[in-house]
Write a protein that holds these residues in place. Sequence first.
Motif, PDB file in Angstrom:
ATOM      1  N   LEU A  38       0.758  -1.097   0.178  1.00 16.00           N
ATOM      2  CA  LEU A  38      -0.052  -0.096   0.114  1.00 16.00           C
ATOM      3  C   LEU A  38       0.816   1.401  -0.058  1.00 16.00           C
ATOM      4  O   LEU A  38       0.605   2.325  -0.771  1.00 16.00           O
ATOM      5  CB  LEU A  38      -0.991  -0.050   1.402  1.00 16.00           C
ATOM      6  CG  LEU A  38      -2.271  -0.940   1.256  1.00 16.00           C
ATOM      7  CD1 LEU A  38      -3.042  -0.806   2.494  1.00 16.00           C
ATOM      8  CD2 LEU A  38      -3.074  -0.637   0.023  1.00 16.00           C
ATOM      9  N   VAL A  39       1.987   1.167   0.577  1.00 17.03           N
ATOM     10  CA  VAL A  39       2.855   2.498   0.635  1.00 17.03           C
ATOM     11  C   VAL A  39       3.338   2.517  -0.676  1.00 17.03           C
ATOM     12  O   VAL A  39       3.630   3.674  -1.299  1.00 17.03           O
ATOM     13  CB  VAL A  39       4.068   1.995   2.028  1.00 17.03           C
ATOM     14  CG1 VAL A  39       4.860   3.355   1.834  1.00 17.03           C
ATOM     15  CG2 VAL A  39       3.200   1.934   3.206  1.00 17.03           C
ATOM     16  N   GLU A  40       3.799   1.389  -1.196  1.00 16.76           N
ATOM     17  CA  GLU A  40       4.454   1.555  -2.588  1.00 16.76           C
ATOM     18  C   GLU A  40       3.453   2.145  -3.437  1.00 16.76           C
ATOM     19  O   GLU A  40       3.692   3.030  -4.456  1.00 16.76           O
ATOM     20  CB  GLU A  40       5.106   0.246  -2.998  1.00 16.76           C
ATOM     21  CG  GLU A  40       5.692   0.321  -4.226  1.00 16.76           C
ATOM     22  CD  GLU A  40       6.208  -1.192  -4.800  1.00 16.76           C
ATOM     23  OE1 GLU A  40       6.396  -1.218  -6.013  1.00 16.76           O
ATOM     24  OE2 GLU A  40       5.932  -2.068  -3.834  1.00 16.76           O
ATOM     25  N   MET A  41       2.092   1.617  -3.332  1.00 14.88           N
ATOM     26  CA  MET A  41       1.201   2.020  -4.230  1.00 14.88           C
ATOM     27  C   MET A  41       0.871   3.538  -4.131  1.00 14.88           C
ATOM     28  O   MET A  41       0.856   4.502  -5.209  1.00 14.88           O
ATOM     29  CB  MET A  41      -0.105   1.402  -3.828  1.00 14.88           C
ATOM     30  CG  MET A  41      -1.361   1.748  -4.909  1.00 14.88           C
ATOM     31  SD  MET A  41      -3.155   0.884  -4.566  1.00 14.88           S
ATOM     32  CE  MET A  41      -3.178   2.091  -3.273  1.00 14.88           C
ATOM     33  N   GLY A  42       0.945   3.955  -2.901  1.00 13.44           N
ATOM     34  CA  GLY A  42       0.769   5.386  -2.620  1.00 13.44           C
ATOM     35  C   GLY A  42       1.789   6.156  -3.064  1.00 13.44           C
ATOM     36  O   GLY A  42       1.321   7.439  -3.949  1.00 13.44           O
ATOM     37  N   GLN A  43       2.939   5.838  -3.252  1.00 11.95           N
ATOM     38  CA  GLN A  43       4.209   6.598  -4.031  1.00 11.95           C
ATOM     39  C   GLN A  43       3.961   6.570  -5.638  1.00 11.95           C
ATOM     40  O   GLN A  43       4.200   7.657  -6.108  1.00 11.95           O
ATOM     41  CB  GLN A  43       5.633   5.846  -3.680  1.00 11.95           C
ATOM     42  CG  GLN A  43       5.915   6.010  -2.041  1.00 11.95           C
ATOM     43  CD  GLN A  43       7.068   5.193  -1.748  1.00 11.95           C
ATOM     44  OE1 GLN A  43       7.247   4.302  -2.219  1.00 11.95           O
ATOM     45  NE2 GLN A  43       7.469   5.311  -0.322  1.00 11.95           N
ATOM     46  N   GLN A  44       3.569   5.388  -6.101  1.00 12.25           N
ATOM     47  CA  GLN A  44       3.275   5.211  -7.557  1.00 12.25           C
ATOM     48  C   GLN A  44       2.203   6.265  -8.004  1.00 12.25           C
ATOM     49  O   GLN A  44       2.224   6.900  -9.022  1.00 12.25           O
ATOM     50  CB  GLN A  44       3.035   3.955  -7.768  1.00 12.25           C
ATOM     51  CG  GLN A  44       4.047   3.002  -7.747  1.00 12.25           C
ATOM     52  CD  GLN A  44       3.609   1.363  -8.033  1.00 12.25           C
ATOM     53  OE1 GLN A  44       2.731   0.763  -7.377  1.00 12.25           O
ATOM     54  NE2 GLN A  44       4.271   1.120  -9.194  1.00 12.25           N
ATOM     55  N   LEU A  45       1.074   6.353  -7.037  1.00  9.76           N
ATOM     56  CA  LEU A  45      -0.073   7.180  -7.483  1.00  9.76           C
ATOM     57  C   LEU A  45       0.350   8.630  -7.432  1.00  9.76           C
ATOM     58  O   LEU A  45       0.174   9.635  -8.206  1.00  9.76           O
ATOM     59  CB  LEU A  45      -1.237   6.816  -6.597  1.00  9.76           C
ATOM     60  CG  LEU A  45      -1.762   5.564  -6.666  1.00  9.76           C
ATOM     61  CD1 LEU A  45      -3.065   5.582  -5.412  1.00  9.76           C
ATOM     62  CD2 LEU A  45      -2.380   5.205  -8.185  1.00  9.76           C
ATOM     63  N   GLU A  46       1.455   8.961  -6.419  1.00 11.86           N
ATOM     64  CA  GLU A  46       1.897  10.445  -6.257  1.00 11.86           C
ATOM     65  C   GLU A  46       2.605  10.635  -7.707  1.00 11.86           C
ATOM     66  O   GLU A  46       2.686  11.694  -7.909  1.00 11.86           O
ATOM     67  CB  GLU A  46       2.565  10.293  -5.076  1.00 11.86           C
ATOM     68  CG  GLU A  46       2.993  11.907  -4.596  1.00 11.86           C
ATOM     69  CD  GLU A  46       3.780  12.123  -3.219  1.00 11.86           C
ATOM     70  OE1 GLU A  46       4.118  13.191  -3.028  1.00 11.86           O
ATOM     71  OE2 GLU A  46       3.566  11.103  -2.618  1.00 11.86           O
ATOM     72  N   GLN A  47       3.339   9.677  -7.955  1.00 18.75           N
ATOM     73  CA  GLN A  47       4.363  10.167  -9.207  1.00 18.75           C
ATOM     74  C   GLN A  47       3.551  10.132 -10.282  1.00 18.75           C
ATOM     75  O   GLN A  47       3.879  10.986 -10.937  1.00 18.75           O
ATOM     76  CB  GLN A  47       5.258   8.886  -9.173  1.00 18.75           C
ATOM     77  CG  GLN A  47       6.494   8.705  -8.029  1.00 18.75           C
ATOM     78  CD  GLN A  47       7.278   7.575  -8.182  1.00 18.75           C
ATOM     79  OE1 GLN A  47       6.857   6.713  -9.065  1.00 18.75           O
ATOM     80  NE2 GLN A  47       8.096   7.253  -7.278  1.00 18.75           N
ATOM     81  N   LEU A  48       2.437   9.371 -10.557  1.00 12.12           N
ATOM     82  CA  LEU A  48       1.711   9.428 -11.762  1.00 12.12           C
ATOM     83  C   LEU A  48       0.837  10.974 -11.684  1.00 12.12           C
ATOM     84  O   LEU A  48       0.582  11.429 -12.545  1.00 12.12           O
ATOM     85  CB  LEU A  48       0.478   8.323 -11.687  1.00 12.12           C
ATOM     86  CG  LEU A  48       1.182   7.093 -12.085  1.00 12.12           C
ATOM     87  CD1 LEU A  48       0.240   5.939 -11.754  1.00 12.12           C
ATOM     88  CD2 LEU A  48       1.675   7.063 -13.497  1.00 12.12           C
TER      89      LEU A  48
END
Length: 210
Positions: A38-48
């Motif tokens: 989930l933490v990694e997903m949040g980072q990916q969404l922020e980058q997108l």
Amino acid sequence: MKKFAIGCFGVLLVLSVVGGGVAWFKFIKPGLDWAGGLVEMGQQLEQLDQQVVNRSSFDPPADRVLVEAQFERFRNAQRYIVNHLEGQLGALRKRVEEIDQRLDRDGADIRAIGDAVGTWSEITGLLVEAKRAQVEALNAEGFSAEEYRWVREQVYRALGENVAVASLSANPQFANQSNYQPTIPEATRTLVEPHAEELMKAYALAWWGL
């Protein structure tokens, strides 16, 4: 969905106490890996999010009326995202419903919990893919994130208020009363209403903030 989440992660806690090493390797560790994901997903969404080209702020019009050109851009964006995820949303929703039914029937069923952990992992992957498609759609239609969010809110609120108005009008008890006052301009509700069926196909995306 709520039962699904409670069943999955609540039972992970029980298994950690009574399940021993087998429970750890089969269910708890994958669940913890998913939580870390989930933490990694949040980072990916922020980058997108940072890839949205139009970074300008958006001031809603004074009359808060959604114009047709703006609405058409929104529909195009929604179509792009839905088409990009064709088949995945329906299949995932069906799987979640099946696991919910198993949890209702069997309670803390080990196999259902294992399936649930895997399915939540699929959901996180699907959200990242949907976010990527959304960013591409926003850029293609010239939306800023702020304008897109405002338009999305107007569209789905208009759909909800159309349903409410129709329900009250059909009920003799309320037909001649004006207690309910829509908050979305009638012009917007009129613009949106003919496309309700198509728009509701993407409602799950709006629920996830897409």
